[in-house]
Write a protein that holds these residues in place. Structure first.
Motif, PDB file in Angstrom:
ATOM      1  N   GLN A   1       0.842  -1.189   0.000  1.00  0.00           N
ATOM      2  CA  GLN A   1       0.000   0.000   0.000  1.00  0.00           C
ATOM      3  C   GLN A   1       0.881   1.244   0.000  1.00  0.00           C
ATOM      4  O   GLN A   1       2.003   1.213   0.508  1.00  0.00           O
ATOM      5  CB  GLN A   1      -0.916   0.015   1.237  1.00  0.00           C
ATOM      6  CG  GLN A   1      -1.861  -1.168   1.348  1.00  0.00           C
ATOM      7  CD  GLN A   1      -2.938  -1.143   0.290  1.00  0.00           C
ATOM      8  OE1 GLN A   1      -3.262  -0.078  -0.242  1.00  0.00           O
ATOM      9  NE2 GLN A   1      -3.489  -2.302  -0.032  1.00  0.00           N
ATOM     10  N   PRO A   2       0.403   2.371  -0.553  1.00  0.00           N
ATOM     11  CA  PRO A   2       1.224   3.587  -0.581  1.00  0.00           C
ATOM     12  C   PRO A   2       1.642   4.059   0.801  1.00  0.00           C
ATOM     13  O   PRO A   2       2.769   4.513   0.994  1.00  0.00           O
ATOM     14  CB  PRO A   2       0.315   4.610  -1.277  1.00  0.00           C
ATOM     15  CG  PRO A   2      -0.625   3.805  -2.108  1.00  0.00           C
ATOM     16  CD  PRO A   2      -0.857   2.550  -1.332  1.00  0.00           C
ATOM     17  N   PHE A   3       0.757   3.964   1.785  1.00  0.00           N
ATOM     18  CA  PHE A   3       1.128   4.453   3.112  1.00  0.00           C
ATOM     19  C   PHE A   3       2.184   3.563   3.761  1.00  0.00           C
ATOM     20  O   PHE A   3       2.936   4.020   4.617  1.00  0.00           O
ATOM     21  CB  PHE A   3      -0.102   4.580   4.019  1.00  0.00           C
ATOM     22  CG  PHE A   3      -0.796   3.280   4.331  1.00  0.00           C
ATOM     23  CD1 PHE A   3      -0.377   2.484   5.388  1.00  0.00           C
ATOM     24  CD2 PHE A   3      -1.878   2.866   3.588  1.00  0.00           C
ATOM     25  CE1 PHE A   3      -1.021   1.302   5.685  1.00  0.00           C
ATOM     26  CE2 PHE A   3      -2.525   1.678   3.872  1.00  0.00           C
ATOM     27  CZ  PHE A   3      -2.102   0.887   4.918  1.00  0.00           C
ATOM     28  N   LEU A   4       2.271   2.290   3.364  1.00  0.00           N
ATOM     29  CA  LEU A   4       3.334   1.421   3.867  1.00  0.00           C
ATOM     30  C   LEU A   4       4.688   1.867   3.330  1.00  0.00           C
ATOM     31  O   LEU A   4       5.704   1.801   4.028  1.00  0.00           O
ATOM     32  CB  LEU A   4       3.056  -0.032   3.476  1.00  0.00           C
ATOM     33  CG  LEU A   4       1.842  -0.681   4.129  1.00  0.00           C
ATOM     34  CD1 LEU A   4       1.648  -2.094   3.595  1.00  0.00           C
ATOM     35  CD2 LEU A   4       1.998  -0.707   5.645  1.00  0.00           C
ATOM     36  N   SER A   5       4.706   2.331   2.089  1.00  0.00           N
ATOM     37  CA  SER A   5       5.939   2.877   1.525  1.00  0.00           C
ATOM     38  C   SER A   5       6.390   4.102   2.305  1.00  0.00           C
ATOM     39  O   SER A   5       7.583   4.284   2.584  1.00  0.00           O
ATOM     40  CB  SER A   5       5.734   3.224   0.052  1.00  0.00           C
ATOM     41  OG  SER A   5       6.883   3.850  -0.492  1.00  0.00           O
ATOM     42  N   GLN A   6       5.430   4.953   2.697  1.00  0.00           N
ATOM     43  CA  GLN A   6       5.774   6.124   3.497  1.00  0.00           C
ATOM     44  C   GLN A   6       6.274   5.717   4.881  1.00  0.00           C
ATOM     45  O   GLN A   6       7.176   6.353   5.438  1.00  0.00           O
ATOM     46  CB  GLN A   6       4.555   7.044   3.624  1.00  0.00           C
ATOM     47  CG  GLN A   6       4.161   7.740   2.333  1.00  0.00           C
ATOM     48  CD  GLN A   6       5.247   8.677   1.831  1.00  0.00           C
ATOM     49  OE1 GLN A   6       6.000   9.251   2.604  1.00  0.00           O
ATOM     50  NE2 GLN A   6       5.345   8.816   0.509  1.00  0.00           N
ATOM     51  N   LEU A   7       5.717   4.660   5.443  1.00  0.00           N
ATOM     52  CA  LEU A   7       6.191   4.161   6.732  1.00  0.00           C
ATOM     53  C   LEU A   7       7.630   3.675   6.632  1.00  0.00           C
ATOM     54  O   LEU A   7       8.449   3.925   7.519  1.00  0.00           O
ATOM     55  CB  LEU A   7       5.294   3.019   7.214  1.00  0.00           C
ATOM     56  CG  LEU A   7       4.102   3.380   8.092  1.00  0.00           C
ATOM     57  CD1 LEU A   7       3.309   2.130   8.451  1.00  0.00           C
ATOM     58  CD2 LEU A   7       4.569   4.087   9.351  1.00  0.00           C
ATOM     59  N   ARG A   8       7.941   2.976   5.554  1.00  0.00           N
ATOM     60  CA  ARG A   8       9.321   2.494   5.379  1.00  0.00           C
ATOM     61  C   ARG A   8      10.280   3.655   5.198  1.00  0.00           C
ATOM     62  O   ARG A   8      11.411   3.623   5.688  1.00  0.00           O
ATOM     63  CB  ARG A   8       9.379   1.527   4.189  1.00  0.00           C
ATOM     64  CG  ARG A   8       8.619   0.233   4.409  1.00  0.00           C
ATOM     65  CD  ARG A   8       8.931  -0.790   3.338  1.00  0.00           C
ATOM     66  NE  ARG A   8       8.438  -0.413   2.026  1.00  0.00           N
ATOM     67  CZ  ARG A   8       7.245  -0.751   1.544  1.00  0.00           C
ATOM     68  NH1 ARG A   8       6.411  -1.462   2.291  1.00  0.00           N
ATOM     69  NH2 ARG A   8       6.869  -0.390   0.330  1.00  0.00           N
ATOM     70  N   GLN A   9       9.835   4.691   4.493  1.00  0.00           N
ATOM     71  CA  GLN A   9      10.679   5.873   4.327  1.00  0.00           C
ATOM     72  C   GLN A   9      10.891   6.583   5.656  1.00  0.00           C
ATOM     73  O   GLN A   9      11.989   7.057   5.958  1.00  0.00           O
ATOM     74  CB  GLN A   9      10.036   6.830   3.311  1.00  0.00           C
ATOM     75  CG  GLN A   9      10.068   6.340   1.873  1.00  0.00           C
ATOM     76  CD  GLN A   9      11.483   6.294   1.308  1.00  0.00           C
ATOM     77  OE1 GLN A   9      12.323   7.107   1.661  1.00  0.00           O
ATOM     78  NE2 GLN A   9      11.727   5.325   0.434  1.00  0.00           N
ATOM     79  N   ALA A  10       9.846   6.648   6.464  1.00  0.00           N
ATOM     80  CA  ALA A  10       9.957   7.318   7.764  1.00  0.00           C
ATOM     81  C   ALA A  10      10.888   6.569   8.704  1.00  0.00           C
ATOM     82  O   ALA A  10      11.481   7.168   9.607  1.00  0.00           O
ATOM     83  CB  ALA A  10       8.575   7.452   8.397  1.00  0.00           C
ATOM     84  N   ALA A  11      11.032   5.275   8.504  1.00  0.00           N
ATOM     85  CA  ALA A  11      11.909   4.485   9.370  1.00  0.00           C
ATOM     86  C   ALA A  11      13.384   4.636   9.009  1.00  0.00           C
ATOM     87  O   ALA A  11      14.253   4.289   9.814  1.00  0.00           O
ATOM     88  CB  ALA A  11      11.515   3.006   9.302  1.00  0.00           C
TER      89      ALA A  11
ATOM     90  N   TYR B   1      -2.975   9.241   1.206  1.00  0.00           N
ATOM     91  CA  TYR B   1      -3.209   7.821   1.054  1.00  0.00           C
ATOM     92  C   TYR B   1      -4.149   7.348   2.141  1.00  0.00           C
ATOM     93  O   TYR B   1      -3.791   7.302   3.306  1.00  0.00           O
ATOM     94  CB  TYR B   1      -1.892   7.045   1.142  1.00  0.00           C
ATOM     95  CG  TYR B   1      -0.919   7.403   0.060  1.00  0.00           C
ATOM     96  CD1 TYR B   1      -1.285   7.369  -1.279  1.00  0.00           C
ATOM     97  CD2 TYR B   1       0.385   7.797   0.373  1.00  0.00           C
ATOM     98  CE1 TYR B   1      -0.386   7.702  -2.275  1.00  0.00           C
ATOM     99  CE2 TYR B   1       1.287   8.122  -0.611  1.00  0.00           C
ATOM    100  CZ  TYR B   1       0.884   8.069  -1.932  1.00  0.00           C
ATOM    101  OH  TYR B   1       1.785   8.388  -2.894  1.00  0.00           O
ATOM    102  N   GLY B   2      -5.352   7.020   1.785  1.00  0.00           N
ATOM    103  CA  GLY B   2      -6.273   6.425   2.733  1.00  0.00           C
ATOM    104  C   GLY B   2      -6.249   4.928   2.575  1.00  0.00           C
ATOM    105  O   GLY B   2      -5.729   4.405   1.607  1.00  0.00           O
ATOM    106  N   CYS B   3      -6.853   4.238   3.512  1.00  0.00           N
ATOM    107  CA  CYS B   3      -6.791   2.790   3.478  1.00  0.00           C
ATOM    108  C   CYS B   3      -8.130   2.140   3.320  1.00  0.00           C
ATOM    109  O   CYS B   3      -8.255   0.940   3.297  1.00  0.00           O
ATOM    110  CB  CYS B   3      -6.124   2.274   4.752  1.00  0.00           C
ATOM    111  SG  CYS B   3      -4.609   3.130   5.117  1.00  0.00           S
ATOM    112  N   SER B   4      -9.173   2.938   3.329  1.00  0.00           N
ATOM    113  CA  SER B   4     -10.494   2.344   3.235  1.00  0.00           C
ATOM    114  C   SER B   4     -11.155   2.616   1.894  1.00  0.00           C
ATOM    115  O   SER B   4     -12.341   2.401   1.729  1.00  0.00           O
ATOM    116  CB  SER B   4     -11.379   2.895   4.367  1.00  0.00           C
ATOM    117  OG  SER B   4     -11.441   4.299   4.284  1.00  0.00           O
TER     118      SER B   4
END
Length: 333
Positions: free
Chosen positions: A242-252, A294-297
């Protein structure tokens, strides 16, 4: 054998045996499985046990994105869509961000790891018998310190015995015991400051990612959805991505300073050419029309040029033009 040799030998043996025995007992008690609490670990506890504080935060953010309570855009900004929390960590997250795109995902992820709500997860896992008790770890550390003192005293005793006339083989016997004590200290070294799992916790850590329903990577079939997959496998685990997972990986990823890794660090040293300036202006003008949430629903997050938002299905409106986005993406201009 004179009385001096006997006394020195007894003192040396006592300095070796008593602290070493205490160290062995303290280590065994610290690693023993305490009576477990009732029930299975909850989702944030599973994330803490399998991946630590960062995994807890990633799990909470992924779950709240998945059900549309928060959104993350392509610039790494976060905003609240619905202020609803189901546990203490989610409440702590909502307290760090608002209803606009002013909150940095990286900063929220970093600060939330040290929130008291995350600290409380360690205590919950201790009560479940999956993490070592801090009290038991402290006793283990104290026993190790005392044993080191005993080794030093025993070393002094070996030297004293060696210079005493008529000691014969006694110094060599005590020296062998001293070496054995040093080996014991190395093998029974106390746990570090980080939380350490008990044997029951180690079994859970080894079993959960590979067997049972929690081991699956497809969010649609996981008992806890995409948040459960992140808790077990990390932000790179869920399928499909998901797009927001990519942002989470970038934030880490570790952040870089202006002088070392900032993309504009070198261009600031010398003026750009007129052609480059025009190209940059054109690129900036073009990129100003693409800012997505990026929403998830399946709901999109849209921001207009004049500050008004319009989110309906997959349509996005702006002050100068209208566009249509499919697949639940977020558009703005």
């Amino acid at each position: 054998m004179n009385a001096g040799i006997v006394v020195a030998s007894l003192v040396t043996l006592l300095a070796l045996v008593a602290p070493s025995a205490w160290l062995v007992v303290a280590r065994r008690r610290a690693l023993a499985d305490p009576p477990p609490a009732q029930g299975e670990p909850e989702l944030p506890e599973v994330a803490y046990l399998l991946g630590g504080r960062g995994r807890v935060v990633d799990t909470v953010i992924a779950g709240m994105c998945d059900d549309g309570r928060i959104s993350v855009n392509e610039s790494g900004k976060l905003k609240v869509e619905r202020a609803l929390a189901y546990n203490a960590v989610e409440r702590a997250l909502l307290g760090r961000c608002g209803a606009d795109w002013s909150t940095s995902l990286r900063k929220v992820r970093t600060s939330l790891q040290f929130d008291p709500a995350v600290d409380a997860l360690e205590g919950a896992l201790v009560r479940r018998g999956m993490l070592m008790s801090p009290v038991a770890k402290e006793k283990w550390r104290r026993a190790a310190d005392v044993q080191v003192g005993g080794l030093v005293l025993a070393g002094v005793g070996v030297v004293a015995l060696a210079v005493m006339p008529g000691s014969f083989v006694t110094p060599f016997v005590v020296l062998d015991l001293l070496v054995a004590g040093i080996v014991l200290r190395v093998r029974c070294r106390p746990a570090g400051p980080k939380a350490r799992p008990t044997p029951r916790g180690k079994d859970f850590i080894n079993r959960t990612p590979t067997t049972g329903p929690w081991s699956v990577r497809f969010s649609a079939t996981h008992p806890e959805g995409i948040a459960g997959v992140v808790a077990v496998h990390g932000a790179g685990g869920p399928e499909p991505d998901q797009p927001f997972l990519s942002q989470l990986r970038q934030a880490a990823l570790p952040s870089t300073g202006l002088g070392s890794g900032h993309p504009y660090a070198k261009s600031a040293k010398k003026p750009a050419s007129r052609k480059t300036s025009k190209s940059s202006s054109s690129s900036a003008s073009s990129s100003s029309h693409t800012s997505a949430g990026y929403g998830c629903s399946g709901a999109s997050s849209c921001s207009g040029h004049s500050g008004h938002s319009s989110c309906s299905g997959s349509s996005c409106s702006s002050s100068s033009s209208s566009s249509s986005c499919g697949g639940g993406s977020s558009c703005g201009s």
